[in-house]
Scaffold this motif. Sequence first.
Motif, PDB file in Angstrom:
ATOM      1  N   PHE A   3       0.946  -1.297  -0.032  1.00  0.00           N
ATOM      2  CA  PHE A   3      -0.035  -0.142  -0.157  1.00  0.00           C
ATOM      3  C   PHE A   3       0.787   1.065   0.066  1.00  0.00           C
ATOM      4  O   PHE A   3       0.757   2.087  -0.784  1.00  0.00           O
ATOM      5  CB  PHE A   3      -1.058   0.045   1.271  1.00  0.00           C
ATOM      6  N   LYS A   4       1.863   1.224   0.758  1.00  0.00           N
ATOM      7  CA  LYS A   4       2.786   2.455   0.757  1.00  0.00           C
ATOM      8  C   LYS A   4       3.613   2.764  -0.434  1.00  0.00           C
ATOM      9  O   LYS A   4       3.876   3.593  -0.637  1.00  0.00           O
ATOM     10  CB  LYS A   4       3.793   2.273   1.926  1.00  0.00           C
ATOM     11  N   LYS A   5       3.758   1.780  -1.086  1.00  0.00           N
ATOM     12  CA  LYS A   5       4.381   2.135  -2.475  1.00  0.00           C
ATOM     13  C   LYS A   5       3.611   3.015  -3.247  1.00  0.00           C
ATOM     14  O   LYS A   5       4.341   3.623  -4.022  1.00  0.00           O
ATOM     15  CB  LYS A   5       4.504   0.669  -3.423  1.00  0.00           C
ATOM     16  N   PHE A   6       2.555   3.134  -3.082  1.00  0.00           N
ATOM     17  CA  PHE A   6       1.617   4.119  -4.216  1.00  0.00           C
ATOM     18  C   PHE A   6       0.802   5.099  -3.198  1.00  0.00           C
ATOM     19  O   PHE A   6       0.427   6.296  -3.934  1.00  0.00           O
ATOM     20  CB  PHE A   6       0.495   3.213  -4.596  1.00  0.00           C
ATOM     21  N   ILE A   7       0.638   4.812  -2.075  1.00  0.00           N
ATOM     22  CA  ILE A   7      -0.042   6.116  -1.224  1.00  0.00           C
ATOM     23  C   ILE A   7       0.777   6.593  -0.151  1.00  0.00           C
ATOM     24  O   ILE A   7       1.277   5.888   0.915  1.00  0.00           O
ATOM     25  CB  ILE A   7      -1.548   5.655  -0.674  1.00  0.00           C
ATOM     26  N   PRO A   8       1.174   8.069  -0.175  1.00  0.00           N
ATOM     27  CA  PRO A   8       2.191   8.550   1.071  1.00  0.00           C
ATOM     28  C   PRO A   8       1.250   8.634   2.225  1.00  0.00           C
ATOM     29  O   PRO A   8       0.158   9.362   2.128  1.00  0.00           O
ATOM     30  CB  PRO A   8       2.528   9.976   0.446  1.00  0.00           C
ATOM     31  N   VAL A   9       1.696   8.171   3.215  1.00  0.00           N
ATOM     32  CA  VAL A   9       0.888   7.805   4.554  1.00  0.00           C
ATOM     33  C   VAL A   9       2.042   8.502   5.710  1.00  0.00           C
ATOM     34  O   VAL A   9       3.245   8.312   5.698  1.00  0.00           O
ATOM     35  CB  VAL A   9       0.396   6.999   5.018  1.00  0.00           C
TER      36      VAL A   9
ATOM     37  N   ILE B 138       0.505  -5.772 -13.248  1.00  0.00           N
ATOM     38  CA  ILE B 138       0.124  -5.920 -11.787  1.00  0.00           C
ATOM     39  C   ILE B 138       0.344  -4.611 -10.938  1.00  0.00           C
ATOM     40  O   ILE B 138      -0.495  -4.087 -10.120  1.00  0.00           O
ATOM     41  CB  ILE B 138       1.058  -7.030 -11.090  1.00  0.00           C
ATOM     42  N   LEU B 139       1.402  -4.022 -11.453  1.00  0.00           N
ATOM     43  CA  LEU B 139       1.676  -2.719 -10.762  1.00  0.00           C
ATOM     44  C   LEU B 139       0.759  -1.744 -10.937  1.00  0.00           C
ATOM     45  O   LEU B 139       0.454  -1.148 -10.094  1.00  0.00           O
ATOM     46  CB  LEU B 139       3.143  -2.246 -11.223  1.00  0.00           C
ATOM     47  N   TYR B 140       0.207  -1.907 -12.318  1.00  0.00           N
ATOM     48  CA  TYR B 140      -0.883  -0.850 -12.321  1.00  0.00           C
ATOM     49  C   TYR B 140      -2.007  -1.159 -11.888  1.00  0.00           C
ATOM     50  O   TYR B 140      -2.808  -0.242 -11.618  1.00  0.00           O
ATOM     51  CB  TYR B 140      -0.884  -0.503 -14.112  1.00  0.00           C
ATOM     52  N   ALA B 141      -2.286  -2.639 -11.799  1.00  0.00           N
ATOM     53  CA  ALA B 141      -3.340  -3.123 -11.078  1.00  0.00           C
ATOM     54  C   ALA B 141      -3.457  -2.557  -9.400  1.00  0.00           C
ATOM     55  O   ALA B 141      -4.521  -1.863  -9.068  1.00  0.00           O
ATOM     56  CB  ALA B 141      -3.581  -4.523 -11.381  1.00  0.00           C
ATOM     57  N   LYS B 142      -2.281  -2.555  -9.106  1.00  0.00           N
ATOM     58  CA  LYS B 142      -2.312  -2.104  -7.684  1.00  0.00           C
ATOM     59  C   LYS B 142      -2.234  -0.610  -7.424  1.00  0.00           C
ATOM     60  O   LYS B 142      -3.151  -0.215  -6.410  1.00  0.00           O
ATOM     61  CB  LYS B 142      -0.725  -2.603  -7.031  1.00  0.00           C
ATOM     62  N   GLN B 143      -1.832   0.022  -8.418  1.00  0.00           N
ATOM     63  CA  GLN B 143      -1.761   1.634  -8.281  1.00  0.00           C
ATOM     64  C   GLN B 143      -3.451   2.044  -8.521  1.00  0.00           C
ATOM     65  O   GLN B 143      -3.758   2.794  -7.782  1.00  0.00           O
ATOM     66  CB  GLN B 143      -0.964   2.115  -9.446  1.00  0.00           C
ATOM     67  N   THR B 144      -3.930   1.229  -9.279  1.00  0.00           N
ATOM     68  CA  THR B 144      -5.450   1.581  -9.479  1.00  0.00           C
ATOM     69  C   THR B 144      -6.217   1.346  -8.093  1.00  0.00           C
ATOM     70  O   THR B 144      -7.023   2.155  -7.813  1.00  0.00           O
ATOM     71  CB  THR B 144      -6.077   0.708 -10.720  1.00  0.00           C
TER      72      THR B 144
END
Length: 318
Positions: free
Chosen positions: A9-15, A65-71
């Motif tokens: 999750f943290k790879k795509f969303i800054p928390v 898969i990377l784009y799927a996770k980002q979505t």
Amino acid sequence: MITKNLEDFKKFIPVEPSFREDGFEKLTSFLENVYKNTLCKYIGKEQAQIFNQYSGNSEIIKEAILYAKQTETNLAIYEYLPLGAIQITSGGINIVAPKDQKSAASSDIRDVQRYYKRTGLKALDNLLQVLEENETEFTAWKSSKQYTKFKKLLVNSTQDFQEHYNIFDSRQTFLSLTNELETVEYQYLIPVLGKPVLQTLKTSEIQNDIVKEVKDYVSKANVFYVVSKTLGSGLYFQESTGFQLRFDLLDYERNFGSKERLNSFIEDQRKDKRDEAYNFLKMAKKLIQENPDVFKSYTPNTQKISSPFINGKGIVAI
């Protein structure tokens, strides 16, 4: 869901550093919702399940898969944001804010929602592009209903549509227009050409210049009729050179365009595209009639092509 854990999750969303496993657990239902209602909708349940379980080494599949996770992550946050500061208890619903902090204003939340929705949908567009450009790697997607639904059309890919009108190579924009493409086939193309000829244009592999030219004219007519119906709908971001789906449009704003009177510029554009479509269909019909040996399935129709405009006294009436 494809996003397995907090690290993913943290790879795509800054928390913030204080965001830990319990925070991630609150988001799992939103991630599942995006997985089931967005990813499965666009790429098919079987292909989504393959992404969910994949452990191979294909770089193309890993990119998808990377784009799927980002979505998944960005759209999950988009859905979560309005509820993030709300706590539902047996005593009622409360708005919670840590000490020395205040809850974000509704306008701030909407701005952040737009960002995450736009980012998530752009990632989905990138995912669809990878699938479309590497069909042999994604056999489950290729055999899905989502794929076969638009492949049965005359104009059956983003590239086909893009050749005739600029949608900025947006796969989601193309997919959002497939129902209109099919409607136009029944509304305008079949009454003029007949089903057998249209089917020939869809399936023929004959390398015949006449067939190619007719198919080009009919495809242009198909696209321009769709464009004339779509312009001014409010669902698309329109520029002077084309349009694409509005990725930043929040759900409750979806119908705002229909409540406004279309300005004269949009109306002129719509009429121009309808006229162009009508003329291209006439040109296709003329070529078909002049080449009966090529289009043996064509049955002459005494009915004239119906123009969407009727000239009145000094005005143009629909």
